[in-house]
Design a protein around this motif. Structure first.
Motif, PDB file in Angstrom:
ATOM      1  N   GLN A 216       8.841  31.482  27.699  1.00 37.87           N
ATOM      2  CA  GLN A 216      10.147  31.581  27.053  1.00 37.87           C
ATOM      3  C   GLN A 216      10.307  30.477  26.018  1.00 37.87           C
ATOM      4  N   ARG A 217      10.771  30.858  24.832  1.00 38.53           N
ATOM      5  CA  ARG A 217      11.006  29.886  23.766  1.00 38.53           C
ATOM      6  C   ARG A 217      12.489  29.526  23.742  1.00 38.53           C
ATOM      7  N   GLU A 218      12.778  28.258  23.916  1.00 36.47           N
ATOM      8  CA  GLU A 218      14.161  27.795  23.888  1.00 36.47           C
ATOM      9  C   GLU A 218      14.592  27.365  22.487  1.00 36.47           C
TER      10      GLU A 218
ATOM     11  N   VAL B 107      -4.889  16.192  27.215  1.00 38.06           N
ATOM     12  CA  VAL B 107      -4.822  16.150  25.761  1.00 38.06           C
ATOM     13  C   VAL B 107      -4.756  17.587  25.248  1.00 38.06           C
ATOM     14  N   LEU B 108      -3.713  17.899  24.502  1.00 34.30           N
ATOM     15  CA  LEU B 108      -3.482  19.256  24.021  1.00 34.30           C
ATOM     16  C   LEU B 108      -3.709  19.329  22.511  1.00 34.30           C
ATOM     17  N   PHE B 109      -4.426  20.378  22.086  1.00 36.30           N
ATOM     18  CA  PHE B 109      -4.694  20.607  20.670  1.00 36.30           C
ATOM     19  C   PHE B 109      -3.962  21.868  20.231  1.00 36.30           C
ATOM     20  N   SER B 110      -3.191  21.731  19.154  1.00 39.36           N
ATOM     21  CA  SER B 110      -2.411  22.846  18.618  1.00 39.36           C
ATOM     22  C   SER B 110      -2.593  22.863  17.107  1.00 39.36           C
TER      23      SER B 110
ATOM     24  N   ASP C 194       8.887  23.505  22.201  1.00 40.84           N
ATOM     25  CA  ASP C 194       8.614  24.311  23.395  1.00 40.84           C
ATOM     26  C   ASP C 194       7.206  24.058  23.915  1.00 40.84           C
ATOM     27  N   ILE C 195       6.260  23.876  23.033  1.00 41.54           N
ATOM     28  CA  ILE C 195       4.875  23.631  23.450  1.00 41.54           C
ATOM     29  C   ILE C 195       4.798  22.352  24.278  1.00 41.54           C
TER      30      ILE C 195
ATOM     31  N   GLY D 265      -0.683  20.091  14.067  1.00 44.07           N
ATOM     32  CA  GLY D 265       0.437  20.222  13.151  1.00 44.07           C
ATOM     33  C   GLY D 265       1.701  20.668  13.847  1.00 44.07           C
ATOM     34  N   PHE D 266       2.855  20.295  13.271  1.00 39.39           N
ATOM     35  CA  PHE D 266       4.164  20.656  13.824  1.00 39.39           C
ATOM     36  C   PHE D 266       4.814  21.825  13.084  1.00 39.39           C
TER      37      PHE D 266
END
Length: 258
Positions: A137-139, A175-178, A187-188, A200-201
């Protein structure tokens, strides 16, 4: 864990080229990984300057199906003869920015036997997992920013189901890569609560105002260390730095140890 930006919108100095795109080289648990391949073969040139041999990469991840992250896919498959490339099963769907500008991947590459099409959760090895989070779910949904996909011959707002995130766990740290955080970086971070987030954001089009300040303060409310780049935007990065205590920029040619 060692992370090196091979391609990015900026460069740490004049030795390295830059482009609108992202490619990260990662060494973790004695393994060599590639996260995204930039827009062109620039990541290969910068890797050579850094003394990094990408033929030794054991596996690669394509964060989503846009040209500035997968434009160098063919070049990588040419220089590296063994690594599997993990992409979303939706990565090769057509993607557009407006009705005229195609921003997707080269469709003919979808048939490469080196590609592995991932589902919602994919184990890549000990401490290495891919997630789509498409069912989460995206808030704080910020919309599609004009990015689209084609369904039944009609362009519709992209829901970014082709985007996936790489979680690496090493020595008790997550460690998370996006690549671009199209599903919403706030949300991530809430979904994963990582110790470190790299990527990146997708804030580069946002005005420097109280809303961006709100986003920055929200991200800072987590104990996460942020290494951002690419689609965050330099002006936005500098503005957010006024409200975030653990925000860093990762430029092309730069390495960090985590």
């Amino acid at each position: 864990m060692q992370i090196t930006a091979l391609a990015e919108n900026t460069a740490i100095d004049g030795r390295f080229g830059s482009e609108h795109g992202l490619s990260l080289y990662i060494e973790t648990r004695g393994r060599k990984l590639l996260f995204d391949m930039g827009q062109t073969g620039l990541f290969l040139e910068n890797a050579k300057k850094l003394g990094i041999d990408l033929s030794g990469v054991e596996l690669a991840v394509l964060s989503h199906g846009h040209y500035d992250h997968g434009g160098g896919l063919a070049a990588f498959l040419e220089v590296n003869k063994r690594a599997k490339v993990y992409a979303s099963r939706y990565a090769f769907e057509p993607h557009y920015h407006g009705p005229e500008k195609y921003i997707g991947l080269r469709p003919e590459l979808a048939g490469s036997p080196r590609l592995v099409f991932a589902g919602d959760r994919e184990e890549l090895g000990p401490g290495m997992t891919l997630y789509s989070c498409s069912r989460e779910q995206r808030e704080r949904d910020l919309g599609s920013f004009g990015l689209q996909t084609r369904e039944d011959g009609v362009l519709v707002p992209d829901d970014f189901r082709h985007e996936q995130y790489l979680l690496l766990e090493e020595d008790g740290r997550r460690v998370l890569f996006s690549g671009c955080s199209h599903k919403g970086v706030m949300d991530i971070v809430r979904w994963f609560r990582p110790d470190v987030l790299v990527g990146g954001f997708h804030f580069s089009k946002l005005p420097l105002d109280e809303k961006l300040e709100e986003y920055a303060r929200y991200l800072d409310s987590f104990p996460t260390e942020y290494y951002t780049c690419h689609c965050t935007g330099m002006a936005q990065f500098e503005y957010m730095g006024r409200f975030m205590r653990r925000l860093h920029y990762l430029a092309g040619g730069e390495s960090v140890s985590i």
